[in-house]
Design a protein around this motif. Structure first.
Motif, PDB file in Angstrom:
ATOM      1  N   LEU A  68       0.769  -1.257  -0.126  1.00  0.00           N
ATOM      2  CA  LEU A  68       0.098   0.053  -0.022  1.00  0.00           C
ATOM      3  C   LEU A  68       0.887   1.289  -0.029  1.00  0.00           C
ATOM      4  O   LEU A  68       0.559   2.276  -0.627  1.00  0.00           O
ATOM      5  N   LEU A  69       1.983   1.299   0.694  1.00  0.00           N
ATOM      6  CA  LEU A  69       2.750   2.356   0.760  1.00  0.00           C
ATOM      7  C   LEU A  69       3.459   2.767  -0.540  1.00  0.00           C
ATOM      8  O   LEU A  69       3.275   4.057  -0.992  1.00  0.00           O
ATOM      9  N   ASN A  70       3.950   1.994  -1.195  1.00  0.00           N
ATOM     10  CA  ASN A  70       4.456   2.000  -2.561  1.00  0.00           C
ATOM     11  C   ASN A  70       3.336   2.586  -3.581  1.00  0.00           C
ATOM     12  O   ASN A  70       3.556   3.508  -4.362  1.00  0.00           O
ATOM     13  N   SER A  71       2.046   2.003  -3.441  1.00  0.00           N
ATOM     14  CA  SER A  71       1.095   2.460  -4.137  1.00  0.00           C
ATOM     15  C   SER A  71       0.601   3.841  -3.925  1.00  0.00           C
ATOM     16  O   SER A  71       0.190   4.541  -4.977  1.00  0.00           O
ATOM     17  N   ILE A  72       0.647   4.268  -2.890  1.00  0.00           N
ATOM     18  CA  ILE A  72       0.405   5.522  -2.489  1.00  0.00           C
ATOM     19  C   ILE A  72       1.379   6.850  -2.961  1.00  0.00           C
ATOM     20  O   ILE A  72       1.302   7.504  -3.693  1.00  0.00           O
TER      21      ILE A  72
ATOM     22  N   PRO B 142       9.008   8.389  -6.384  1.00  0.00           N
ATOM     23  CA  PRO B 142       9.769   6.857  -6.365  1.00  0.00           C
ATOM     24  C   PRO B 142       9.300   6.110  -5.036  1.00  0.00           C
ATOM     25  O   PRO B 142       9.013   6.589  -4.104  1.00  0.00           O
ATOM     26  N   GLY B 143       9.383   5.032  -5.164  1.00  0.00           N
ATOM     27  CA  GLY B 143       9.033   3.766  -4.329  1.00  0.00           C
ATOM     28  C   GLY B 143      10.261   3.661  -3.548  1.00  0.00           C
ATOM     29  O   GLY B 143      11.237   4.211  -3.972  1.00  0.00           O
ATOM     30  N   SER B 144      10.087   2.702  -2.611  1.00  0.00           N
ATOM     31  CA  SER B 144      11.108   2.344  -1.666  1.00  0.00           C
ATOM     32  C   SER B 144      11.033   0.767  -1.555  1.00  0.00           C
ATOM     33  O   SER B 144       9.883   0.086  -1.660  1.00  0.00           O
ATOM     34  N   ASN B 145      12.070   0.158  -1.187  1.00  0.00           N
ATOM     35  CA  ASN B 145      12.054  -1.287  -0.619  1.00  0.00           C
ATOM     36  C   ASN B 145      11.869  -1.465   0.658  1.00  0.00           C
ATOM     37  O   ASN B 145      11.990  -2.447   1.334  1.00  0.00           O
ATOM     38  N   TRP B 146      11.729  -0.204   1.558  1.00  0.00           N
ATOM     39  CA  TRP B 146      11.328  -0.373   3.260  1.00  0.00           C
ATOM     40  C   TRP B 146      12.277  -1.109   3.732  1.00  0.00           C
ATOM     41  O   TRP B 146      13.585  -1.117   3.777  1.00  0.00           O
ATOM     42  N   VAL B 147      11.702  -2.294   4.339  1.00  0.00           N
ATOM     43  CA  VAL B 147      12.444  -3.247   5.269  1.00  0.00           C
ATOM     44  C   VAL B 147      13.367  -4.263   4.309  1.00  0.00           C
ATOM     45  O   VAL B 147      14.155  -5.210   5.070  1.00  0.00           O
ATOM     46  N   PHE B 148      13.431  -4.411   3.022  1.00  0.00           N
ATOM     47  CA  PHE B 148      13.827  -5.228   2.496  1.00  0.00           C
ATOM     48  C   PHE B 148      15.290  -4.522   1.733  1.00  0.00           C
ATOM     49  O   PHE B 148      15.947  -5.041   0.978  1.00  0.00           O
ATOM     50  N   ASP B 149      15.513  -3.350   2.281  1.00  0.00           N
ATOM     51  CA  ASP B 149      16.730  -2.757   1.525  1.00  0.00           C
ATOM     52  C   ASP B 149      17.402  -2.348   3.176  1.00  0.00           C
ATOM     53  O   ASP B 149      17.159  -1.829   3.819  1.00  0.00           O
ATOM     54  N   GLU B 150      18.769  -2.515   2.976  1.00  0.00           N
ATOM     55  CA  GLU B 150      19.679  -1.976   3.997  1.00  0.00           C
ATOM     56  C   GLU B 150      19.527  -0.673   4.777  1.00  0.00           C
ATOM     57  O   GLU B 150      19.554  -0.469   5.872  1.00  0.00           O
ATOM     58  N   SER B 151      19.443   0.099   3.711  1.00  0.00           N
ATOM     59  CA  SER B 151      19.381   1.476   4.071  1.00  0.00           C
ATOM     60  C   SER B 151      18.188   2.202   4.582  1.00  0.00           C
ATOM     61  O   SER B 151      18.282   3.208   5.254  1.00  0.00           O
ATOM     62  N   THR B 152      17.002   1.621   4.206  1.00  0.00           N
ATOM     63  CA  THR B 152      15.800   1.859   4.499  1.00  0.00           C
ATOM     64  C   THR B 152      15.212   1.054   5.781  1.00  0.00           C
ATOM     65  O   THR B 152      14.120   1.319   6.159  1.00  0.00           O
ATOM     66  N   ALA B 153      15.849   0.034   6.136  1.00  0.00           N
ATOM     67  CA  ALA B 153      15.156  -0.966   7.056  1.00  0.00           C
ATOM     68  C   ALA B 153      14.971  -0.258   8.392  1.00  0.00           C
ATOM     69  O   ALA B 153      13.817  -0.532   8.933  1.00  0.00           O
ATOM     70  N   ILE B 154      15.811   0.284   8.927  1.00  0.00           N
ATOM     71  CA  ILE B 154      15.735   0.981  10.385  1.00  0.00           C
ATOM     72  C   ILE B 154      14.761   2.150  10.452  1.00  0.00           C
ATOM     73  O   ILE B 154      13.746   2.057  11.040  1.00  0.00           O
ATOM     74  N   PRO B 155      14.668   2.947   9.432  1.00  0.00           N
ATOM     75  CA  PRO B 155      13.693   3.977   9.244  1.00  0.00           C
ATOM     76  C   PRO B 155      12.491   3.344   8.888  1.00  0.00           C
ATOM     77  O   PRO B 155      11.362   3.877   9.767  1.00  0.00           O
ATOM     78  N   SER B 156      12.290   2.506   8.302  1.00  0.00           N
ATOM     79  CA  SER B 156      10.941   1.915   8.301  1.00  0.00           C
ATOM     80  C   SER B 156      10.355   1.172   9.545  1.00  0.00           C
ATOM     81  O   SER B 156       9.118   1.240   9.829  1.00  0.00           O
ATOM     82  N   LEU B 157      11.265   0.685  10.292  1.00  0.00           N
ATOM     83  CA  LEU B 157      10.752  -0.100  11.489  1.00  0.00           C
ATOM     84  C   LEU B 157      10.410   1.251  12.664  1.00  0.00           C
ATOM     85  O   LEU B 157       9.636   0.988  13.385  1.00  0.00           O
TER      86      LEU B 157
END
Length: 279
Positions: A118-122, A129-144
């Motif tokens: 849903l987040l990438n759909s929004i 641009p979308g994000s890989n959220w918890v599936f990417d090393e650089s964005t995992a902690i901000p996502s949590l």
């Protein structure tokens, strides 16, 4: 007496047992031997995962605590507004707190899905641009951290109780002196809430340092150990590698770290926490 017995049997006794086991090579299968401070030496100097997990845990603990307190305060101020359906809105904001942890983690895994989440759909709807959220090393902690802020309803409820205890006469005095809403917030509301902020800060830090479910259910500590929280490291050593003695040493290091942070906050509280009877 029941409370005291519960504290002695279920808290103090296991802590003493854990302290003893931290000086042994206990593995729950064979007889154990006393190894002195070998476990602690490995924790402090040899185990590379300890440093990585401490850094990850520190970043998450500080980030989630700060943004949760900020989000909870904003939500509490919104819930304190006299609007129609006030009880309904308060219930909605509190609902995330009572959702079972595993269920909420699975829900957020769907929200974070980079392909159909849903987040990438929004983001796509707004041509961002979308994000890989918890599936990417650089964005995992901000996502949590984002996920942690979503569950700020319990903290917001405590803030709400504090907001309803702010002295009305002081707010009226600000109006008489020509002050606006910002002056009320800055010079009356925030100082009046400092005991609540102090409590929520302590409880938030203690809870975030012990975060486990998110990394265990959602990421397994990945990607590339980017979410290897310290509690997950303890779990792996204890229940996957059967190194209960070493895991106990890890746990006691966490206990000391939390104790030092708590002591630091208590020591500095005199300079920024104001109680009703203070002059």
């Amino acid at each position: 007496m029941p409370a005291i017995l519960g504290l002695l049997i279920w808290t103090l006794a296991p802590m003493i047992a854990s302290l003893f086991l931290s000086f042994t090579d206990y593995n729950a299968i064979s007889d154990f031997n006393f190894v002195g401070t070998a476990n602690y030496k490995e924790v402090l100097f040899d185990d590379l995962f300890v440093k990585k997990s401490l850094i990850v845990t520190f970043i998450f603990a500080l980030g989630s605590t700060f943004f949760t307190l900020l989000g909870a305060l904003i939500v509490a101020m919104l819930m304190n507004l006299k609007v129609k359906g006030q009880t309904f809105y308060r219930t909605i904001f509190y609902l995330p707190v009572i959702v079972p942890a595993v269920a909420s983690n699975i829900l957020w895994l769907w929200l974070f899905n980079p392909d159909f989440g849903l987040l990438n759909s929004i983001l796509k709807f707004f041509h961002l641009p979308g994000s890989n959220w918890v599936f990417d090393e650089s964005t995992a902690i901000p996502s949590l951290i984002l996920m942690a802020v979503w569950g700020c309803g319990g903290t917001a409820l405590i803030f709400l109780a504090g907001l309803q205890d702010v002295p009305i006469q002081l707010l009226e005095a600000v109006e008489v002196d020509g002050g606006n809403k910002w002056h009320k917030l800055r010079y009356v509301t925030i100082p009046s809430l400092t005991p609540i902020i102090f409590f929520n800060l302590i409880m938030g830090l203690i809870g975030s340092f012990q975060t486990f479910t998110q990394s265990y259910v959602m990421t397994g500590g990945g990607p590339n150990n980017a979410t290897l929280f310290y509690s997950l490291l303890i779990y792996r050593n204890a229940f996957e590698q059967n190194r209960f003695g070493y895991a106990s040493a890890l746990a006691w290091l966490l206990f000391i770290i939390i104790g030092l942070f708590t002591l630091f906050i208590f020591k500095t509280a005199k300079g920024w926490v104001f109680y009703g009877g203070d002059n």
